[in-house]
Design a protein around this motif. Sequence first.
Motif: not given
Length: 133
Positions: A20-21, A32-34, A74-78
């Motif tokens: 999804v991310l 993105m938020t939860r 906020l979630y950020i893919p690494l």
Amino acid sequence: MRGDIKMKLLPLSQFEVMKVLWDHSEEYGGKMTRKQIHSYLDNKNWQMVTLNTFLNRLVQSKYLEIEHSGKEYLYIPLIQKEQYLAYEGRSVLQTFYQNSLKKFVASIYDYEDITDDEIEELQTYLNELKGEK
């Protein structure tokens, strides 16, 4: 991928979150938020607490980074999707096929199910790889 991240194979549920991310975070400025993530997973019927568990595990594994924005996380893919898929593909090849591409392809196609177009596509790709060396 940052140099300090050691990849490991993800359980399917965590992979679904990462998908999804990878597929949608750019629509939200790379974060993105939860709630945003959850909205793309409504076919999973996961409770928010379940998603939180998966997100926390991904943060601990350094697949995601958290940024605070007011009351929201906020979630950020690494790790990029292509990097992870290459890692997982190499792992499958090594674990199940002794690093043999021939054994891998043979296991997928029993020589009757593969079409001429698929053979040509694979041959073209192999020729491109050979030309790069």
